[in-house]
Design an enzyme around this catalytic site. Structure first.
Site, PDB file in Angstrom:
ATOM      1  N   LYS A  97     -37.260 -26.664-100.089  1.00  0.00           N
ATOM      2  CA  LYS A  97     -38.552 -26.344 -99.496  1.00  0.00           C
ATOM      3  C   LYS A  97     -38.755 -27.185 -98.266  1.00  0.00           C
ATOM      4  O   LYS A  97     -38.576 -28.411 -98.299  1.00  0.00           O
ATOM      5  CB  LYS A  97     -39.679 -26.634-100.512  1.00  0.00           C
ATOM      6  CG  LYS A  97     -41.062 -26.280-100.007  1.00  0.00           C
ATOM      7  CD  LYS A  97     -41.341 -24.802-100.159  1.00  0.00           C
ATOM      8  CE  LYS A  97     -42.513 -24.320 -99.343  1.00  0.00           C
ATOM      9  NZ  LYS A  97     -42.147 -23.941 -97.947  1.00  0.00           N
ATOM     10  N   GLN A 118     -37.975 -34.822 -96.287  1.00  0.00           N
ATOM     11  CA  GLN A 118     -38.655 -33.803 -97.096  1.00  0.00           C
ATOM     12  C   GLN A 118     -38.356 -33.960 -98.592  1.00  0.00           C
ATOM     13  O   GLN A 118     -39.200 -33.667 -99.430  1.00  0.00           O
ATOM     14  CB  GLN A 118     -38.204 -32.410 -96.609  1.00  0.00           C
ATOM     15  CG  GLN A 118     -39.146 -31.278 -96.972  1.00  0.00           C
ATOM     16  CD  GLN A 118     -40.329 -31.139 -96.011  1.00  0.00           C
ATOM     17  OE1 GLN A 118     -40.161 -31.193 -94.810  1.00  0.00           O
ATOM     18  NE2 GLN A 118     -41.511 -30.956 -96.547  1.00  0.00           N
ATOM     19  N   LYS A 121     -40.831 -36.628 -99.762  1.00  0.00           N
ATOM     20  CA  LYS A 121     -42.195 -36.126 -99.596  1.00  0.00           C
ATOM     21  C   LYS A 121     -42.520 -35.115-100.689  1.00  0.00           C
ATOM     22  O   LYS A 121     -43.554 -35.186-101.346  1.00  0.00           O
ATOM     23  CB  LYS A 121     -42.310 -35.465 -98.217  1.00  0.00           C
ATOM     24  CG  LYS A 121     -43.688 -34.932 -97.891  1.00  0.00           C
ATOM     25  CD  LYS A 121     -43.682 -33.975 -96.696  1.00  0.00           C
ATOM     26  CE  LYS A 121     -43.037 -34.556 -95.462  1.00  0.00           C
ATOM     27  NZ  LYS A 121     -43.355 -33.777 -94.239  1.00  0.00           N
ATOM     28  N   LYS A 133     -34.803 -28.178 -94.658  1.00  0.00           N
ATOM     29  CA  LYS A 133     -35.437 -28.016 -93.348  1.00  0.00           C
ATOM     30  C   LYS A 133     -34.550 -27.144 -92.493  1.00  0.00           C
ATOM     31  O   LYS A 133     -33.342 -27.080 -92.718  1.00  0.00           O
ATOM     32  CB  LYS A 133     -35.591 -29.377 -92.656  1.00  0.00           C
ATOM     33  CG  LYS A 133     -36.619 -29.380 -91.548  1.00  0.00           C
ATOM     34  CD  LYS A 133     -38.012 -29.617 -92.102  1.00  0.00           C
ATOM     35  CE  LYS A 133     -39.081 -29.474 -91.054  1.00  0.00           C
ATOM     36  NZ  LYS A 133     -40.396 -29.932 -91.577  1.00  0.00           N
ATOM     37  N   GLY A 172     -43.623 -23.216 -91.766  1.00  0.00           N
ATOM     38  CA  GLY A 172     -43.723 -23.573 -90.357  1.00  0.00           C
ATOM     39  C   GLY A 172     -43.467 -25.048 -90.097  1.00  0.00           C
ATOM     40  O   GLY A 172     -43.407 -25.871 -91.006  1.00  0.00           O
ATOM     41  N   ASP A 173     -43.301 -25.367 -88.843  1.00  0.00           N
ATOM     42  CA  ASP A 173     -43.247 -26.743 -88.325  1.00  0.00           C
ATOM     43  C   ASP A 173     -43.525 -26.585 -86.829  1.00  0.00           C
ATOM     44  O   ASP A 173     -44.124 -25.575 -86.419  1.00  0.00           O
ATOM     45  CB  ASP A 173     -41.881 -27.400 -88.613  1.00  0.00           C
ATOM     46  CG  ASP A 173     -41.887 -28.916 -88.400  1.00  0.00           C
ATOM     47  OD1 ASP A 173     -42.322 -29.638 -89.295  1.00  0.00           O
ATOM     48  OD2 ASP A 173     -41.487 -29.375 -87.305  1.00  0.00           O
ATOM     49  N   THR A 217     -52.207 -29.776 -93.799  1.00  0.00           N
ATOM     50  CA  THR A 217     -51.562 -31.024 -93.365  1.00  0.00           C
ATOM     51  C   THR A 217     -52.592 -31.957 -92.734  1.00  0.00           C
ATOM     52  O   THR A 217     -52.661 -33.156 -93.059  1.00  0.00           O
ATOM     53  CB  THR A 217     -50.410 -30.738 -92.388  1.00  0.00           C
ATOM     54  OG1 THR A 217     -49.600 -29.690 -92.924  1.00  0.00           O
ATOM     55  CG2 THR A 217     -49.563 -31.970 -92.164  1.00  0.00           C
ATOM     56  N   ASN A 248     -51.055 -27.448 -84.931  1.00  0.00           N
ATOM     57  CA  ASN A 248     -51.624 -27.182 -86.247  1.00  0.00           C
ATOM     58  C   ASN A 248     -52.097 -28.460 -86.954  1.00  0.00           C
ATOM     59  O   ASN A 248     -53.222 -28.520 -87.449  1.00  0.00           O
ATOM     60  CB  ASN A 248     -50.573 -26.452 -87.105  1.00  0.00           C
ATOM     61  CG  ASN A 248     -51.048 -26.282 -88.527  1.00  0.00           C
ATOM     62  OD1 ASN A 248     -50.674 -27.046 -89.411  1.00  0.00           O
ATOM     63  ND2 ASN A 248     -51.916 -25.311 -88.750  1.00  0.00           N
ATOM     64  N   SER A 385     -48.228 -25.531 -99.640  1.00  0.00           N
ATOM     65  CA  SER A 385     -47.158 -24.525 -99.672  1.00  0.00           C
ATOM     66  C   SER A 385     -46.704 -24.276-101.114  1.00  0.00           C
ATOM     67  O   SER A 385     -46.488 -23.130-101.524  1.00  0.00           O
ATOM     68  CB  SER A 385     -45.953 -24.998 -98.857  1.00  0.00           C
ATOM     69  OG  SER A 385     -46.124 -24.730 -97.489  1.00  0.00           O
TER      70      SER A 385
HETATM   71  P1  NDP Z   1     -47.279 -27.445 -83.423  1.00  0.00           P
HETATM   72  O1  NDP Z   1     -46.157 -26.740 -82.769  1.00  0.00           O
HETATM   73  O2  NDP Z   1     -48.439 -26.673 -83.929  1.00  0.00           O
HETATM   74  O3  NDP Z   1     -47.867 -28.565 -82.453  1.00  0.00           O
HETATM   75  C1  NDP Z   1     -47.056 -29.587 -81.980  1.00  0.00           C
HETATM   76  C2  NDP Z   1     -47.878 -30.462 -81.064  1.00  0.00           C
HETATM   77  O4  NDP Z   1     -47.133 -31.624 -80.739  1.00  0.00           O
HETATM   78  C3  NDP Z   1     -48.204 -29.790 -79.733  1.00  0.00           C
HETATM   79  O5  NDP Z   1     -49.403 -30.285 -79.240  1.00  0.00           O
HETATM   80  C4  NDP Z   1     -47.010 -30.201 -78.874  1.00  0.00           C
HETATM   81  O6  NDP Z   1     -47.246 -30.157 -77.487  1.00  0.00           O
HETATM   82  C5  NDP Z   1     -46.806 -31.623 -79.336  1.00  0.00           C
HETATM   83  N1  NDP Z   1     -45.397 -31.973 -79.154  1.00  0.00           N
HETATM   84  C6  NDP Z   1     -44.315 -31.344 -79.657  1.00  0.00           C
HETATM   85  N2  NDP Z   1     -43.173 -31.918 -79.250  1.00  0.00           N
HETATM   86  C7  NDP Z   1     -43.559 -32.922 -78.459  1.00  0.00           C
HETATM   87  C8  NDP Z   1     -42.848 -33.890 -77.722  1.00  0.00           C
HETATM   88  N3  NDP Z   1     -41.495 -33.926 -77.731  1.00  0.00           N
HETATM   89  N4  NDP Z   1     -43.581 -34.794 -77.004  1.00  0.00           N
HETATM   90  C9  NDP Z   1     -44.948 -34.748 -77.003  1.00  0.00           C
HETATM   91  N5  NDP Z   1     -45.665 -33.847 -77.683  1.00  0.00           N
HETATM   92  C10 NDP Z   1     -44.982 -32.954 -78.391  1.00  0.00           C
HETATM   93  O7  NDP Z   1     -46.617 -28.300 -84.598  1.00  0.00           O
HETATM   94  P2  NDP Z   1     -47.304 -28.964 -85.869  1.00  0.00           P
HETATM   95  O8  NDP Z   1     -48.688 -29.398 -85.560  1.00  0.00           O
HETATM   96  O9  NDP Z   1     -47.059 -28.084 -87.029  1.00  0.00           O
HETATM   97  O10 NDP Z   1     -46.369 -30.242 -86.072  1.00  0.00           O
HETATM   98  C11 NDP Z   1     -46.670 -31.521 -85.528  1.00  0.00           C
HETATM   99  C12 NDP Z   1     -45.939 -32.593 -86.301  1.00  0.00           C
HETATM  100  O11 NDP Z   1     -46.375 -32.565 -87.670  1.00  0.00           O
HETATM  101  C13 NDP Z   1     -44.426 -32.460 -86.367  1.00  0.00           C
HETATM  102  O12 NDP Z   1     -43.853 -33.748 -86.406  1.00  0.00           O
HETATM  103  C14 NDP Z   1     -44.182 -31.769 -87.702  1.00  0.00           C
HETATM  104  O13 NDP Z   1     -42.893 -32.023 -88.191  1.00  0.00           O
HETATM  105  C15 NDP Z   1     -45.251 -32.436 -88.538  1.00  0.00           C
HETATM  106  N6  NDP Z   1     -45.663 -31.751 -89.749  1.00  0.00           N
HETATM  107  C16 NDP Z   1     -46.089 -30.452 -89.734  1.00  0.00           C
HETATM  108  C17 NDP Z   1     -46.529 -29.856 -90.891  1.00  0.00           C
HETATM  109  C18 NDP Z   1     -47.083 -28.478 -90.888  1.00  0.00           C
HETATM  110  O14 NDP Z   1     -47.534 -28.046 -91.964  1.00  0.00           O
HETATM  111  N7  NDP Z   1     -47.126 -27.760 -89.793  1.00  0.00           N
HETATM  112  C19 NDP Z   1     -46.474 -30.547 -92.174  1.00  0.00           C
HETATM  113  C20 NDP Z   1     -46.072 -31.931 -92.091  1.00  0.00           C
HETATM  114  C21 NDP Z   1     -45.673 -32.479 -90.911  1.00  0.00           C
HETATM  115  P3  NDP Z   1     -46.593 -28.956 -76.621  1.00  0.00           P
HETATM  116  O15 NDP Z   1     -47.364 -27.739 -77.001  1.00  0.00           O
HETATM  117  O16 NDP Z   1     -46.774 -29.378 -75.214  1.00  0.00           O
HETATM  118  O17 NDP Z   1     -45.153 -28.882 -77.022  1.00  0.00           O
HETATM  119  O1  2IT Z   2     -42.860 -31.344 -92.575  1.00  0.00           O
HETATM  120  C1  2IT Z   2     -43.408 -30.614 -93.411  1.00  0.00           C
HETATM  121  O2  2IT Z   2     -43.718 -31.041 -94.537  1.00  0.00           O
HETATM  122  C2  2IT Z   2     -43.678 -29.218 -93.048  1.00  0.00           C
HETATM  123  N1  2IT Z   2     -43.405 -28.820 -91.922  1.00  0.00           N
HETATM  124  C3  2IT Z   2     -44.251 -28.279 -94.069  1.00  0.00           C
HETATM  125  C4  2IT Z   2     -43.166 -27.711 -94.947  1.00  0.00           C
HETATM  126  C5  2IT Z   2     -43.610 -26.626 -95.881  1.00  0.00           C
HETATM  127  O3  2IT Z   2     -42.698 -26.087 -96.548  1.00  0.00           O
HETATM  128  O4  2IT Z   2     -44.786 -26.294 -95.990  1.00  0.00           O
END
Ligand code: NDP
Ligand code: 2IT
Length: 453
Positions: A97, A118, A121, A133, A172-173, A217, A248, A385
């Site tokens: 997952k 992961q 976590k 992943k 997603g991520d 998240t 997100n 999830s």
């Molecule tokens: P999104 O794609 O929705 O948003 C990512 C955000 O981070 C955007 O604002 C993006 O800016 C910025 N970003 C991405 N790459 C970079 C970079 N190299 N330098 C600076 N800013 C950057 O992703 P999420 O919000 O889903 O994910 C954000 C983080 O949270 C990640 O580390 C992800 O692994 C983690 N995460 C996500 C989960 C989820 O459920 N979605 C769960 C747990 C962790 P820009 O648009 O300019 O690229």
């Molecule tokens: O980093 C993370 O935990 C995620 N991007 C969410 C993974 C998931 O399966 O919901």
């Protein structure tokens, strides 16, 4: 190597060094392995059977890595080729997952570090999910809907054969949200010829998605940090908060922090950050990012008192009580951590995966800053999830309030279990050590019980 090392420290370090030798070009994976293995030494000292069973050697080697070609045709008729990945890291606790990341920086090292994190976590959530992943070096930014759809369909045309509701369940991520999940789920359904809703999470509510998954998240992060603050008699109310990112995780962290009475003054994207002394207007951020897919720089066109600063890393120079890094790995280095601490930060909660470097973590722990490591603090997303998978199996949906209450309870449990593990193994208050040990122990017990596989 010094003779003063304990057997556990020696074992952890030898396995770490073997990983670096075997996979020399994978710095992010090395970083994640280093952080986890070195904090497990007290457990390894108490349980010599783990070393006898080659547990760490097995843990750092993914059960399976899938890499594949993803050809697609852009709007100009050009053939484009990206690389797809899925790392099925560990299935001890349940089906693999973990999310899919679409970003030009994606490579095997990034996907392995994310998959390795992961495992622990997912273990911490207490729910039946293993660790995995995936993703691609495809950049959805600037692509038309048609291009994103064709890419997602091509990606799934290969990946479908490796996943399934009881095998491997992506979500997603970065760069993968409801739109991409919709296209990938559609292609999976078409190829499989049946409706296996539980093969993906983060789906639209109308076709098997769970309420609160979108918020999970960010909300979970704030619930976790609220628990950290409680240990010092503090709360979000009246605090100044800085949140990096505007995707997100960031959006729903801002929403919940504001609901709890905090003043969130800044957020960012990879282009830069905005500072709004009146507090970030989340309706504007949501419209710019979730609907119009625009840059955060446009925020200042709607709020004249706000300012835009074109280096996103400088966001950590803003004085705040609480910092929530929610963008990407290694966005807080030693200098940023020192600046945050000098400006009086009381808590740091990691919404992103591995946003703090090892040196930055040392600064926070050394200065007594409350520090919530990613695998604990951002586990709310994958936890909901897993609740989505449960609802799909039951063919039933819980209400928003029901899922939110479960999420809050899970985050509180993770905080308590991590604190208890830290205390039990001689590092009271250290949530890095506590989360690693609590997450590891469950996986380790199952791997022992299931034999050498
Ligand atoms: P999104 O794609 O929705 O948003 C990512 C955000 O981070 C955007 O604002 C993006 O800016 C910025 N970003 C991405 N790459 C970079 C970079 N190299 N330098 C600076 N800013 C950057 O992703 P999420 O919000 O889903 O994910 C954000 C983080 O949270 C990640 O580390 C992800 O692994 C983690 N995460 C996500 C989960 C989820 O459920 N979605 C769960 C747990 C962790 P820009 O648009 O300019 O690229
Ligand atoms: O980093 C993370 O935990 C995620 N991007 C969410 C993974 C998931 O399966 O919901």
């Amino acid at each position: 190597m010094s003779l003063t090392l304990t057997a556990g420290q020696k074992y952890a370090h030898e396995v770490y060094e073997a990983v670096v030798r075997r996979d020399p070009g994978e710095p992010e994976f090395h970083q994640a392995v280093y952080e986890i293995l070195h904090s497990l030494a007290p457990v390894l000292d108490q349980h010599p059977e783990f070393a006898q069973a080659g547990l760490l050697e097995r843990l750092v080697e993914p059960e399976r890595i899938i890499m594949f070609r993803v050809p697609w045709v852009d709007d100009q008729g050009n053939v484009r080729v990206n690389r797809g990945f899925r790392v099925q890291f560990n299935s001890a606790i349940g089906p693999y997952k973990g999310g899919l990341r679409f970003h030009p920086t994606v490579n095997l090292s990034i996907i392995k570090f994310l998959g390795f994190e992961q495992i622990f976590k997912n273990s911490l959530t207490g729910l039946p999910i293993g660790g995995g992943k995936g993703g691609s070096d495809f950049d959805p930014k600037g692509k038309s809907d048609g291009e994103v759809m064709r890419f997602c369909q091509s990606f799934m045309t290969e990946l479908y054969r490796h996943i399934g509701p009881d095998i491997d369940v992506p979500a997603g991520d970065i760069g993968v949200g409801a739109r991409e999940i919709g296209y990938m789920f559609g292609q999976y359904r078409r190829i499989r010829g049946g409706n296996e809703a539980g093969v993906f999470t983060g789906k639209g509510i109308d076709y098997g998605g769970s309420l609160v998954r979108k918020e999970a998240t960010g909300y979970g992060l704030v619930y976790f940090v609220e628990e950290m603050l409680k240990t010092r008699g503090e709360s979000f109310a009246g605090k100044t908060v800085v949140v990096s990112g505007s995707g997100n995780v960031a959006i729903y962290a801002i929403e919940k922090a504001q609901q709890l009475g905090a003043r969130v003054v800044a957020c960012s994207d990879s282009g830069g950050y905005v500072y709004d002394p009146d507090g970030i207007r989340l309706d504007t951020v949501k419209r710019l990012k979730e609907v119009e897919r625009k840059r955060i720089s446009e925020y200042v066109n709607h709020h004249p008192k706000a300012t835009y600063h074109p280096d996103c890393r400088d966001i950590w120079n803003i004085p705040c009580h609480i910092a929530l890094p929610c963008a990407t790995q290694n966005e807080i280095d030693k200098k940023a951590a020192e600046t945050l601490a000098a400006n009086g930060v009381i808590a740091v909660g990691e919404g992103a995966n591995m946003p703090s470097t090892l040196e930055a973590i040392d600064v926070f722990l050394g200065k007594g800053v409350l520090f919530g490591p990613a695998k604990a603090a951002n586990a709310g997303g994958v936890a909901v999830s897993a609740l989505e998978m449960s609802q799909n199996s039951m063919r039933f949906s819980w209400t928003f309030e029901e899922v939110d209450a479960k999420l809050k309870q899970i985050m509180t449990n993770i905080h308590r279990n991590s604190l208890e593990a830290a205390e039990a193994y001689g590092h009271p208050g250290n949530l890095v050590v506590g989360a690693n040990i609590a997450g590891f122990l469950k996986v380790a017990r199952i791997m022992l019980a299931n034999g050498i596989i």
